[in-house]
Design a protein around this motif. Structure first.
Motif, PDB file in Angstrom:
ATOM      1  N   VAL A 180     -22.695 -36.723  -9.894  1.00  0.00           N
ATOM      2  CA  VAL A 180     -23.705 -35.785 -10.378  1.00  0.00           C
ATOM      3  C   VAL A 180     -23.046 -34.424 -10.594  1.00  0.00           C
ATOM      4  N   HIS A 181     -22.485 -33.877  -9.534  1.00  0.00           N
ATOM      5  CA  HIS A 181     -21.807 -32.587  -9.624  1.00  0.00           C
ATOM      6  C   HIS A 181     -20.588 -32.685 -10.529  1.00  0.00           C
ATOM      7  N   GLY A 182     -19.749 -33.710 -10.299  1.00  0.00           N
ATOM      8  CA  GLY A 182     -18.548 -33.861 -11.109  1.00  0.00           C
ATOM      9  C   GLY A 182     -18.860 -34.043 -12.577  1.00  0.00           C
ATOM     10  N   ALA A 183     -19.868 -34.862 -12.865  1.00  0.00           N
ATOM     11  CA  ALA A 183     -20.230 -35.115 -14.262  1.00  0.00           C
ATOM     12  C   ALA A 183     -20.658 -33.844 -14.973  1.00  0.00           C
ATOM     13  N   ASP A 184     -21.236 -32.909 -14.235  1.00  0.00           N
ATOM     14  CA  ASP A 184     -21.790 -31.713 -14.863  1.00  0.00           C
ATOM     15  C   ASP A 184     -20.726 -30.873 -15.568  1.00  0.00           C
ATOM     16  N   TYR A 185     -19.484 -30.939 -15.104  1.00  0.00           N
ATOM     17  CA  TYR A 185     -18.415 -30.186 -15.765  1.00  0.00           C
ATOM     18  C   TYR A 185     -18.070 -30.763 -17.128  1.00  0.00           C
ATOM     19  N   PHE A 186     -18.510 -31.980 -17.404  1.00  0.00           N
ATOM     20  CA  PHE A 186     -18.141 -32.655 -18.643  1.00  0.00           C
ATOM     21  C   PHE A 186     -19.244 -32.603 -19.693  1.00  0.00           C
ATOM     22  N   ARG A 187     -20.344 -31.918 -19.371  1.00  0.00           N
ATOM     23  CA  ARG A 187     -21.429 -31.817 -20.346  1.00  0.00           C
ATOM     24  C   ARG A 187     -21.670 -30.388 -20.815  1.00  0.00           C
ATOM     25  N   ARG A 188     -21.012 -29.404 -20.220  1.00  0.00           N
ATOM     26  CA  ARG A 188     -21.252 -28.005 -20.616  1.00  0.00           C
ATOM     27  C   ARG A 188     -19.945 -27.337 -21.017  1.00  0.00           C
ATOM     28  N   TRP A 189     -19.920 -26.022 -21.082  1.00  0.00           N
ATOM     29  CA  TRP A 189     -18.779 -25.314 -21.660  1.00  0.00           C
ATOM     30  C   TRP A 189     -17.470 -25.564 -20.927  1.00  0.00           C
ATOM     31  N   HIS A 190     -17.548 -25.960 -19.659  1.00  0.00           N
ATOM     32  CA  HIS A 190     -16.338 -26.204 -18.869  1.00  0.00           C
ATOM     33  C   HIS A 190     -15.460 -27.305 -19.462  1.00  0.00           C
ATOM     34  N   ARG A 191     -16.032 -28.158 -20.299  1.00  0.00           N
ATOM     35  CA  ARG A 191     -15.338 -29.370 -20.717  1.00  0.00           C
ATOM     36  C   ARG A 191     -14.216 -29.145 -21.711  1.00  0.00           C
ATOM     37  N   LEU A 261     -29.086 -35.878 -17.835  1.00  0.00           N
ATOM     38  CA  LEU A 261     -29.602 -34.623 -17.301  1.00  0.00           C
ATOM     39  C   LEU A 261     -30.876 -34.299 -18.070  1.00  0.00           C
ATOM     40  N   ASP A 262     -31.999 -34.306 -17.386  1.00  0.00           N
ATOM     41  CA  ASP A 262     -33.286 -34.066 -18.033  1.00  0.00           C
ATOM     42  C   ASP A 262     -33.639 -32.591 -17.924  1.00  0.00           C
ATOM     43  N   LEU A 263     -33.268 -31.821 -18.926  1.00  0.00           N
ATOM     44  CA  LEU A 263     -33.525 -30.382 -18.914  1.00  0.00           C
ATOM     45  C   LEU A 263     -35.018 -30.080 -18.873  1.00  0.00           C
ATOM     46  N   ALA A 264     -35.807 -30.880 -19.543  1.00  0.00           N
ATOM     47  CA  ALA A 264     -37.239 -30.616 -19.617  1.00  0.00           C
ATOM     48  C   ALA A 264     -37.934 -30.816 -18.283  1.00  0.00           C
ATOM     49  N   ALA A 265     -37.373 -31.664 -17.429  1.00  0.00           N
ATOM     50  CA  ALA A 265     -38.018 -31.984 -16.151  1.00  0.00           C
ATOM     51  C   ALA A 265     -37.725 -30.976 -15.056  1.00  0.00           C
ATOM     52  N   ASP A 266     -36.745 -30.116 -15.264  1.00  0.00           N
ATOM     53  CA  ASP A 266     -36.360 -29.127 -14.260  1.00  0.00           C
ATOM     54  C   ASP A 266     -36.751 -27.744 -14.763  1.00  0.00           C
ATOM     55  N   GLU A 267     -37.660 -27.074 -14.066  1.00  0.00           N
ATOM     56  CA  GLU A 267     -38.196 -25.791 -14.562  1.00  0.00           C
ATOM     57  C   GLU A 267     -37.103 -24.755 -14.760  1.00  0.00           C
ATOM     58  N   SER A 268     -36.175 -24.671 -13.802  1.00  0.00           N
ATOM     59  CA  SER A 268     -35.119 -23.675 -13.909  1.00  0.00           C
ATOM     60  C   SER A 268     -34.212 -23.955 -15.104  1.00  0.00           C
ATOM     61  N   LEU A 269     -33.779 -25.215 -15.258  1.00  0.00           N
ATOM     62  CA  LEU A 269     -32.909 -25.567 -16.377  1.00  0.00           C
ATOM     63  C   LEU A 269     -33.647 -25.426 -17.702  1.00  0.00           C
ATOM     64  N   ARG A 270     -34.912 -25.764 -17.705  1.00  0.00           N
ATOM     65  CA  ARG A 270     -35.692 -25.632 -18.935  1.00  0.00           C
ATOM     66  C   ARG A 270     -35.759 -24.178 -19.382  1.00  0.00           C
ATOM     67  N   ASN A 271     -36.045 -23.284 -18.439  1.00  0.00           N
ATOM     68  CA  ASN A 271     -36.152 -21.867 -18.779  1.00  0.00           C
ATOM     69  C   ASN A 271     -34.813 -21.269 -19.194  1.00  0.00           C
ATOM     70  N   LEU A 272     -33.777 -21.619 -18.441  1.00  0.00           N
ATOM     71  CA  LEU A 272     -32.473 -21.009 -18.680  1.00  0.00           C
ATOM     72  C   LEU A 272     -31.789 -21.541 -19.935  1.00  0.00           C
ATOM     73  N   TYR A 273     -31.994 -22.813 -20.228  1.00  0.00           N
ATOM     74  CA  TYR A 273     -31.174 -23.431 -21.267  1.00  0.00           C
ATOM     75  C   TYR A 273     -31.969 -24.083 -22.402  1.00  0.00           C
TER      76      TYR A 273
END
Length: 447
Positions: A180-191, A261-273
């Motif tokens: 979960v944490h590791g995968a996150d680096y491969f879906r955003r600008w870090h990649r 990663l369900d951006l719509a289901a997480d209020e913080s991620l939905r607002n931020l991104y």
């Protein structure tokens, strides 16, 4: 007029330190909330700055307090105007890594000190601009290595410094990122390495800094290997994810993908991104199996230190669990430290461990191995964040730090040099001498 930094005494007792935060993504929240909730009597946020107007507005709403007129906001292209109009004492930099150097240098030149999220920067060219600007201006930058402030990591520092296992001769250090944490680096600008320096800079800067601090020594040479073994199109095919989309949002096979990663289901991620995409087109949920990802997920490095210590380091970004394992070999015995942060990932859900999942074993020659009582504290990163923030924002209210945990530009530089050298070694297949690397770029690291 002498400007005041977060690490400097405040003038006239009651005058608050004026702080501006640049970068309003998820990482700025720790600093924002600490200032407004815990240290509002000593500091005030006078401005927020971001490239995305939606995120900027969300951050401004979050920091607003009753009875105030709010906080001034500036788009990234107006950063210099922010400094001119708001006259901040300190700039907090929480932008993507490749932008750190630009804001640090501009803050220095304007007479401001800086608090910077790790890593200090991502490559030698940018490092030189920071080092040269610091020498010209005399300003300060603190790099926020929160792992140094964890009670469990501080205990390791105390054991080694006290000579509990004699002279340290060798270290084996393994860091596991889960799926979960590791995968996150491969879906955003870090990649992409041009944004983050890869995980050997972005993530491992924490670990290399710990080694430098624990050992009281600096790296001299690195031999490394690395590849992308898991986050590849072939893995997606093996998992039955044919027909996947370019991102999780709207992906036709998202329902059967444990990496979604369900951006719509997480209020913080939905607002931020998700709700901010229209302003800049940045997608926070790109597919982790894309062919064009430019960073490794499996890395190993052999590191030599000036003290004679050698260290073997491994980082994987698709482990079934998350945490660290480290062993220090010494002339009198060894120390084994293990921290299980997440027991495992099951169907995309993380099973977090409790405080008892941190163990430290001391094994002296001729004696039975002994499990030590590991100190704990509340707060994020094993209780490290509240302690670190206390030393940053209220040093006078803290006990003197006998462990020397504060990190300036020199410590920040040495923490990334191991990773930069490791990246160079992966590219060339050769041992990289760090002093030669620095000389080739005319970089001098001095306090």
């Amino acid at each position: 007029m002498r400007l005041v930094s977060a690490s400097s005494p405040r003038v006239r007792g009651s005058e608050k330190v004026k702080i501006a935060i640049v970068g309003c993504g998820s990482r700025h929240k720790m600093f924002r909330d600490s200032i407004t909730d815990d240290y509002a009597d000593k500091h005030e946020i006078v401005a927020l700055c971001d490239s995305n107007p939606h995120r900027l507005g969300e951050a401004a709403k979050a920091v607003q307090r009753p009875g105030t007129n709010g906080v001034a906001t500036y788009l990234a292209e107006d950063f210099d105007r922010l400094i001119l109009e708001q006259k901040p004492d300190t700039i907090v930099v929480t932008t993507p890594d490749f932008l750190h150097a630009d804001y640090i240098v501009r803050a220095f030149e304007a007479g401001c000190d800086v608090i910077c999220e790790k890593p200090l920067t991502i490559d030698l060219a940018r490092l030189k601009t920071i080092v040269d600007a610091q020498a010209r201006t005399g300003r300060k930058v603190q790099v926020t290595f929160n792992y140094r402030y964890s009670p469990a990591r501080t205990q390791i520092k105390e054991l080694i410094s006290s000579g509990a296992i004699g002279e340290v001769t060798a270290v084996d250090f393994r860091w596991h990122l889960d799926r979960v944490h590791g995968a996150d680096y491969f879906r955003r600008w870090h990649r992409q390495k041009e944004n983050s320096g890869g995980l050997l800079v972005h993530k491992s800067t924490h670990h290399f800094d710990l080694l430098n601090w624990w050992l009281g020594s600096l790296p001299t040479a690195v031999l490394a290997s690395g590849r992308r073994a898991f986050y590849r199109p072939e893995t997606a095919a093996a998992l039955g994810l044919e027909g996947r989309g370019p991102r999780c949002h709207g992906c036709p096979v998202a329902a059967k993908c444990d990496f979604k990663l369900d951006l719509a289901a997480d209020e913080s991620l939905r607002n931020l991104y998700l709700e901010a995409e229209g302003a800049d087109g940045y997608f926070r949920d790109l597919c982790v199996f894309d062919a064009d990802i430019g960073i490794e997920d499996t890395m190993q490095a052999h590191i030599r230190y000036a003290s004679g210590v050698t260290a073997n380091y491994t980082l994987t970004a698709y482990s079934p669990w998350e945490g660290l394992e480290i062993k220090f070999q010494g002339t009198k015995g060894d120390i084994t430290h293990r921290h299980v942060e997440v027991h495992g990932v099951f169907g995309g859900t993380r099973a977090h461990a409790d405080a008892d999942a941190v163990t430290t074993e001391l094994h002296l020659a001729g004696q039975i191995p002994r499990l030590l009582d590991v100190p704990h504290a509340s707060g994020h990163h094993g209780g490290a964040d509240p302690v670190m923030l206390g030393y940053i924002f209220d040093p006078e209210g803290m006990t003197p730090d006998r462990y020397g945990r504060a990190s300036d530009h020199v410590a920040g530089a040495w923490s990334i040099l191991t990773g930069i050298a490791a990246n160079a070694s992966i590219d060339t297949g050769s041992l990289v001498d760090i002093k030669s690397m620095l000389r080739s770029r005319g970089i001098k690291l001095e306090h």
